[in-house]
Design a protein around this motif. Sequence first.
Motif, mmCIF file in Angstrom:
data_model
loop_
_atom_site.group_PDB
_atom_site.id
_atom_site.type_symbol
_atom_site.label_atom_id
_atom_site.label_comp_id
_atom_site.label_asym_id
_atom_site.label_seq_id
_atom_site.Cartn_x
_atom_site.Cartn_y
_atom_site.Cartn_z
ATOM 1 N N TYR A 152 1.116 18.987 -3.891
ATOM 2 C CA TYR A 152 -0.052 18.480 -3.518
ATOM 3 C C TYR A 152 -1.575 19.305 -3.256
ATOM 4 C CZ TYR A 152 2.405 14.242 -3.440
ATOM 5 O OH TYR A 152 3.837 13.173 -4.725
ATOM 6 N N LYS B 130 1.169 -1.310 0.157
ATOM 7 C CA LYS B 130 0.139 0.002 -0.733
ATOM 8 C C LYS B 130 1.233 1.162 -0.160
ATOM 9 C CE LYS B 130 -4.039 -1.757 2.127
ATOM 10 N NZ LYS B 130 -4.669 -2.046 0.515
ATOM 11 N N ASN B 131 2.318 0.890 0.108
ATOM 12 C CA ASN B 131 3.387 2.838 -0.488
ATOM 13 C C ASN B 131 3.084 3.006 1.056
ATOM 14 O OD1 ASN B 131 4.681 1.425 -2.175
ATOM 15 N ND2 ASN B 131 2.245 2.533 -3.415
ATOM 16 N N LYS C 80 -3.227 2.233 -3.685
ATOM 17 C CA LYS C 80 -2.182 2.163 -3.046
ATOM 18 C C LYS C 80 -1.662 3.628 -2.445
ATOM 19 C CE LYS C 80 -0.412 -2.640 -5.705
ATOM 20 N NZ LYS C 80 0.624 -2.584 -6.446
ATOM 21 N N ASN C 81 -2.001 4.256 -2.854
ATOM 22 C CA ASN C 81 -1.713 5.817 -2.422
ATOM 23 C C ASN C 81 -2.202 6.644 -1.702
ATOM 24 O OD1 ASN C 81 0.423 5.581 -4.313
ATOM 25 N ND2 ASN C 81 -1.163 5.815 -6.393
ATOM 26 N N TRP C 82 -1.953 7.042 -0.395
ATOM 27 C CA TRP C 82 -2.950 7.727 0.066
ATOM 28 C C TRP C 82 -1.591 8.857 0.602
ATOM 29 C CZ3 TRP C 82 -7.473 5.950 1.576
ATOM 30 C CH2 TRP C 82 -7.781 4.823 1.512
#
Length: 217
Positions: free
Chosen positions: A138, A15-16, A106-108
Amino acid sequence: MDHLGTRLKQLRKNKNITQQQLAELIGVSKTSIIYWEKGDNLPKHDSLITLGKVLGVSPTYLMQGKTTDNLEENSSYVVPNRFIPLLSWQQANQKDSLKNIDANHKNWLAAHPNMTKDCYALEVLGESMLPEFRPHDYLYVTTDLESVSLRTGDFVIVQTQDHQDALFKRLVIETEGMFLQVLNEKWPQPIIPLTASFKIVAKVVGFWRDLSNSNIS
């Protein structure tokens, strides 16, 4: 040897999520995560339950490696509100984009203090919004437009039928209509009329910039 620690480490990497991020999500110290992954210690019951929800598996799978008790029925579970999903611009251009996000995303990104549950993040890729917004900034956005009034000067995310990606622009409201504005004075099309092919779906409520490699002294 396969044990809770090895499964935990692999799921986290899938999940990075860093050890520090996982610790913040669970409400424990980074040291606890390190000990768990090494197999030197085991999480308490409450932490084990939360780990399973964050990582999209059951406590039984974490403890014993049994896949029959996987939390597939809870696939709609999203990481708790300390983190929000980081979407691609293609995902942001999809109808009900947040409904397609589940625990396997996967990206949070760490949540902005103004975040609500109907929020996600986007990474600025182009230069149309220079100098205020730079590539790799971001954006924190909310899709709860009922609780935030839209005014001239707001920065909005717009879905469009004519593009593959969602758009990020400044909103201009005038008596003759609504328009989207870019900030880069060198951009070839500084003003875009807000026609029926455009739909405002989110409002930017904050942004984050990495200054670690900045030339600012």
